[in-house]
Scaffold this motif. Sequence first.
Motif, PDB file in Angstrom:
ATOM      1  N   VAL A  76       4.042 -31.039   2.699  1.00  0.00           N
ATOM      2  CA  VAL A  76       2.650 -30.659   2.989  1.00  0.00           C
ATOM      3  C   VAL A  76       2.585 -29.154   3.245  1.00  0.00           C
ATOM      4  O   VAL A  76       3.586 -28.526   3.621  1.00  0.00           O
ATOM      5  CB  VAL A  76       2.109 -31.426   4.214  1.00  0.00           C
ATOM      6  CG1 VAL A  76       2.138 -32.916   3.958  1.00  0.00           C
ATOM      7  CG2 VAL A  76       2.899 -31.085   5.468  1.00  0.00           C
ATOM      8  N   PRO A  77       1.413 -28.552   3.048  1.00  0.00           N
ATOM      9  CA  PRO A  77       1.289 -27.105   3.280  1.00  0.00           C
ATOM     10  C   PRO A  77       1.490 -26.758   4.755  1.00  0.00           C
ATOM     11  O   PRO A  77       1.269 -27.573   5.650  1.00  0.00           O
ATOM     12  CB  PRO A  77      -0.144 -26.800   2.831  1.00  0.00           C
ATOM     13  CG  PRO A  77      -0.554 -27.964   1.994  1.00  0.00           C
ATOM     14  CD  PRO A  77       0.186 -29.143   2.515  1.00  0.00           C
ATOM     15  N   LEU A  78       1.905 -25.538   4.991  1.00  0.00           N
ATOM     16  CA  LEU A  78       1.965 -25.035   6.362  1.00  0.00           C
ATOM     17  C   LEU A  78       0.569 -25.019   6.970  1.00  0.00           C
ATOM     18  O   LEU A  78      -0.425 -24.839   6.256  1.00  0.00           O
ATOM     19  CB  LEU A  78       2.528 -23.612   6.372  1.00  0.00           C
ATOM     20  CG  LEU A  78       4.029 -23.438   6.170  1.00  0.00           C
ATOM     21  CD1 LEU A  78       4.350 -21.976   5.926  1.00  0.00           C
ATOM     22  CD2 LEU A  78       4.803 -23.956   7.374  1.00  0.00           C
ATOM     23  N   PRO A  79       0.462 -25.205   8.290  1.00  0.00           N
ATOM     24  CA  PRO A  79      -0.841 -25.054   8.932  1.00  0.00           C
ATOM     25  C   PRO A  79      -1.409 -23.662   8.661  1.00  0.00           C
ATOM     26  O   PRO A  79      -0.665 -22.704   8.448  1.00  0.00           O
ATOM     27  CB  PRO A  79      -0.526 -25.241  10.422  1.00  0.00           C
ATOM     28  CG  PRO A  79       0.739 -26.014  10.454  1.00  0.00           C
ATOM     29  CD  PRO A  79       1.513 -25.577   9.250  1.00  0.00           C
ATOM     30  N   VAL A  80      -2.722 -23.571   8.701  1.00  0.00           N
ATOM     31  CA  VAL A  80      -3.374 -22.312   8.375  1.00  0.00           C
ATOM     32  C   VAL A  80      -2.898 -21.182   9.281  1.00  0.00           C
ATOM     33  O   VAL A  80      -2.869 -20.012   8.900  1.00  0.00           O
ATOM     34  CB  VAL A  80      -4.917 -22.481   8.448  1.00  0.00           C
ATOM     35  CG1 VAL A  80      -5.359 -22.763   9.874  1.00  0.00           C
ATOM     36  CG2 VAL A  80      -5.629 -21.277   7.853  1.00  0.00           C
ATOM     37  N   TRP A  81      -2.474 -21.540  10.507  1.00  0.00           N
ATOM     38  CA  TRP A  81      -2.032 -20.525  11.463  1.00  0.00           C
ATOM     39  C   TRP A  81      -0.709 -19.885  11.044  1.00  0.00           C
ATOM     40  O   TRP A  81      -0.407 -18.774  11.459  1.00  0.00           O
ATOM     41  CB  TRP A  81      -1.862 -21.145  12.855  1.00  0.00           C
ATOM     42  CG  TRP A  81      -2.952 -22.105  13.192  1.00  0.00           C
ATOM     43  CD1 TRP A  81      -2.840 -23.457  13.322  1.00  0.00           C
ATOM     44  CD2 TRP A  81      -4.326 -21.799  13.387  1.00  0.00           C
ATOM     45  NE1 TRP A  81      -4.054 -24.005  13.601  1.00  0.00           N
ATOM     46  CE2 TRP A  81      -4.993 -23.020  13.650  1.00  0.00           C
ATOM     47  CE3 TRP A  81      -5.060 -20.622  13.373  1.00  0.00           C
ATOM     48  CZ2 TRP A  81      -6.352 -23.086  13.898  1.00  0.00           C
ATOM     49  CZ3 TRP A  81      -6.417 -20.690  13.611  1.00  0.00           C
ATOM     50  CH2 TRP A  81      -7.056 -21.900  13.867  1.00  0.00           C
ATOM     51  N   GLU A  82       0.087 -20.607  10.256  1.00  0.00           N
ATOM     52  CA  GLU A  82       1.408 -20.112   9.888  1.00  0.00           C
ATOM     53  C   GLU A  82       1.479 -19.574   8.461  1.00  0.00           C
ATOM     54  O   GLU A  82       2.499 -19.021   8.073  1.00  0.00           O
ATOM     55  CB  GLU A  82       2.449 -21.229  10.070  1.00  0.00           C
ATOM     56  CG  GLU A  82       2.625 -21.653  11.529  1.00  0.00           C
ATOM     57  CD  GLU A  82       3.787 -22.607  11.711  1.00  0.00           C
ATOM     58  OE1 GLU A  82       3.887 -23.586  10.957  1.00  0.00           O
ATOM     59  OE2 GLU A  82       4.610 -22.349  12.605  1.00  0.00           O
ATOM     60  N   ARG A  83       0.429 -19.743   7.710  1.00  0.00           N
ATOM     61  CA  ARG A  83       0.429 -19.209   6.345  1.00  0.00           C
ATOM     62  C   ARG A  83       0.002 -17.749   6.370  1.00  0.00           C
ATOM     63  O   ARG A  83      -1.000 -17.404   7.018  1.00  0.00           O
ATOM     64  CB  ARG A  83      -0.543 -19.990   5.444  1.00  0.00           C
ATOM     65  CG  ARG A  83      -0.132 -21.426   5.206  1.00  0.00           C
ATOM     66  CD  ARG A  83      -0.798 -21.988   3.938  1.00  0.00           C
ATOM     67  NE  ARG A  83      -2.230 -21.812   3.902  1.00  0.00           N
ATOM     68  CZ  ARG A  83      -3.107 -22.677   4.403  1.00  0.00           C
ATOM     69  NH1 ARG A  83      -2.687 -23.784   5.007  1.00  0.00           N
ATOM     70  NH2 ARG A  83      -4.393 -22.457   4.302  1.00  0.00           N
ATOM     71  N   PRO A  84       0.699 -16.892   5.688  1.00  0.00           N
ATOM     72  CA  PRO A  84       0.280 -15.480   5.654  1.00  0.00           C
ATOM     73  C   PRO A  84      -1.030 -15.325   4.899  1.00  0.00           C
ATOM     74  O   PRO A  84      -1.394 -16.155   4.056  1.00  0.00           O
ATOM     75  CB  PRO A  84       1.433 -14.794   4.905  1.00  0.00           C
ATOM     76  CG  PRO A  84       2.073 -15.888   4.100  1.00  0.00           C
ATOM     77  CD  PRO A  84       1.923 -17.139   4.897  1.00  0.00           C
ATOM     78  N   GLU A  85      -1.752 -14.270   5.230  1.00  0.00           N
ATOM     79  CA  GLU A  85      -2.980 -13.963   4.500  1.00  0.00           C
ATOM     80  C   GLU A  85      -2.632 -13.681   3.038  1.00  0.00           C
ATOM     81  O   GLU A  85      -1.585 -13.098   2.738  1.00  0.00           O
ATOM     82  CB  GLU A  85      -3.669 -12.738   5.103  1.00  0.00           C
ATOM     83  CG  GLU A  85      -4.206 -12.939   6.509  1.00  0.00           C
ATOM     84  CD  GLU A  85      -5.653 -13.429   6.518  1.00  0.00           C
ATOM     85  OE1 GLU A  85      -6.245 -13.572   5.430  1.00  0.00           O
ATOM     86  OE2 GLU A  85      -6.181 -13.669   7.623  1.00  0.00           O
ATOM     87  N   PRO A  86      -3.492 -14.091   2.102  1.00  0.00           N
ATOM     88  CA  PRO A  86      -3.263 -13.729   0.704  1.00  0.00           C
ATOM     89  C   PRO A  86      -3.186 -12.214   0.529  1.00  0.00           C
ATOM     90  O   PRO A  86      -3.810 -11.460   1.283  1.00  0.00           O
ATOM     91  CB  PRO A  86      -4.483 -14.312  -0.018  1.00  0.00           C
ATOM     92  CG  PRO A  86      -4.963 -15.411   0.877  1.00  0.00           C
ATOM     93  CD  PRO A  86      -4.677 -14.955   2.266  1.00  0.00           C
ATOM     94  N   ALA A  87      -2.408 -11.779  -0.446  1.00  0.00           N
ATOM     95  CA  ALA A  87      -2.290 -10.342  -0.710  1.00  0.00           C
ATOM     96  C   ALA A  87      -3.648  -9.769  -1.105  1.00  0.00           C
ATOM     97  O   ALA A  87      -4.415 -10.422  -1.819  1.00  0.00           O
ATOM     98  CB  ALA A  87      -1.275 -10.098  -1.819  1.00  0.00           C
ATOM     99  N   PRO A  88      -3.979  -8.578  -0.618  1.00  0.00           N
ATOM    100  CA  PRO A  88      -5.256  -7.962  -0.994  1.00  0.00           C
ATOM    101  C   PRO A  88      -5.354  -7.807  -2.505  1.00  0.00           C
ATOM    102  O   PRO A  88      -4.357  -7.566  -3.188  1.00  0.00           O
ATOM    103  CB  PRO A  88      -5.203  -6.599  -0.293  1.00  0.00           C
ATOM    104  CG  PRO A  88      -4.185  -6.759   0.788  1.00  0.00           C
ATOM    105  CD  PRO A  88      -3.182  -7.745   0.285  1.00  0.00           C
ATOM    106  N   ARG A  89      -6.549  -7.984  -3.016  1.00  0.00           N
ATOM    107  CA  ARG A  89      -6.776  -7.817  -4.443  1.00  0.00           C
ATOM    108  C   ARG A  89      -7.828  -6.728  -4.673  1.00  0.00           C
ATOM    109  O   ARG A  89      -8.611  -6.420  -3.776  1.00  0.00           O
ATOM    110  CB  ARG A  89      -7.241  -9.132  -5.079  1.00  0.00           C
ATOM    111  CG  ARG A  89      -8.590  -9.607  -4.565  1.00  0.00           C
ATOM    112  CD  ARG A  89      -9.171 -10.697  -5.463  1.00  0.00           C
ATOM    113  NE  ARG A  89      -8.421 -11.949  -5.380  1.00  0.00           N
ATOM    114  CZ  ARG A  89      -8.780 -13.036  -6.058  1.00  0.00           C
ATOM    115  NH1 ARG A  89      -9.858 -13.001  -6.862  1.00  0.00           N
ATOM    116  NH2 ARG A  89      -8.077 -14.143  -5.952  1.00  0.00           N
ATOM    117  N   ALA A  90      -7.777  -6.165  -5.853  1.00  0.00           N
ATOM    118  CA  ALA A  90      -8.763  -5.146  -6.209  1.00  0.00           C
ATOM    119  C   ALA A  90     -10.094  -5.836  -6.484  1.00  0.00           C
ATOM    120  O   ALA A  90     -10.324  -6.366  -7.574  1.00  0.00           O
ATOM    121  CB  ALA A  90      -8.292  -4.357  -7.429  1.00  0.00           C
ATOM    122  N   ALA A  91     -10.948  -5.877  -5.493  1.00  0.00           N
ATOM    123  CA  ALA A  91     -12.241  -6.543  -5.614  1.00  0.00           C
ATOM    124  C   ALA A  91     -13.261  -5.774  -4.789  1.00  0.00           C
ATOM    125  O   ALA A  91     -12.907  -5.102  -3.810  1.00  0.00           O
ATOM    126  CB  ALA A  91     -12.142  -7.984  -5.134  1.00  0.00           C
TER     127      ALA A  91
END
Length: 255
Positions: free
Chosen positions: A8-23
């Motif tokens: 199962v996925p890691l809890p939201v607290w332990e997942r790193p933020e997605p890498a910034p994108r050019a947007a």
Amino acid sequence: MDTPYGSVPLPVWERPEPAPRAAPVSLSRAKIAAAAIRLADAHGLDGLSVRKIAQELGVGPMRLYDYVLNRSELLDLMVDAVYAQIADTAQPGHTTQPGDAGQAGDTGWRAAVLAIVHRTRDAALDHEWFADLLGARPHLGPHALAVGESTAAALRQAPGVNGVDALQRALGALNAFIVGALRREITERRTARSTGTELSAWQATLGPYLTRMLETGRYPTIAQLVTDGAHLDAEETFHHNLITILDGITSRPRP
């Protein structure tokens, strides 16, 4: 992905933020949670959707799924953002009302609990949807855990709370009071707001019926409450009942 939780996925607290994108619009979980809170404050949880949050942020809905997998994770982020406000009461400088200290030696733990609980009420009145999520599944975000730790650590110092079993019972009694009191107060606020029924209008509508029923003599105690009881202020009532709970927690248990 192999995680401590298996497949199962890691809890939201332990997942790193997605890498910034050019947007044109940058995102973060905090920014998403803040937008969701604004919408929930205005329209309630029923009015909350990924599409509306994305519109509020000026992005496409699919971008949000890079940050939260589902609605449950979104609610977790929102709840923990509110707990971040409540957690501030763990810091020095918060005071309580005169006479709250109780017996000598109680000032430290009691003041801490009073500050946390009153700030919880303030937060629930500011964000009524928060009360809808109290008492449901456990809140395990870092700020929720900080509030829980501060509350448990304070209660552990209370007279009469000896050992883990007593602490569990004390926390259970306190949390049951908080959930019940806040849900009732907010439900009454919502009802008055949605029906447009003020107290005076309600009394004018149902007063004659209630008078006839009480005059039968079958409900003497209720009659006394209606005729002699004062109209209680919500905040004062909450505080008085909270003190009663704390006094009960600190009393010596019966053999």
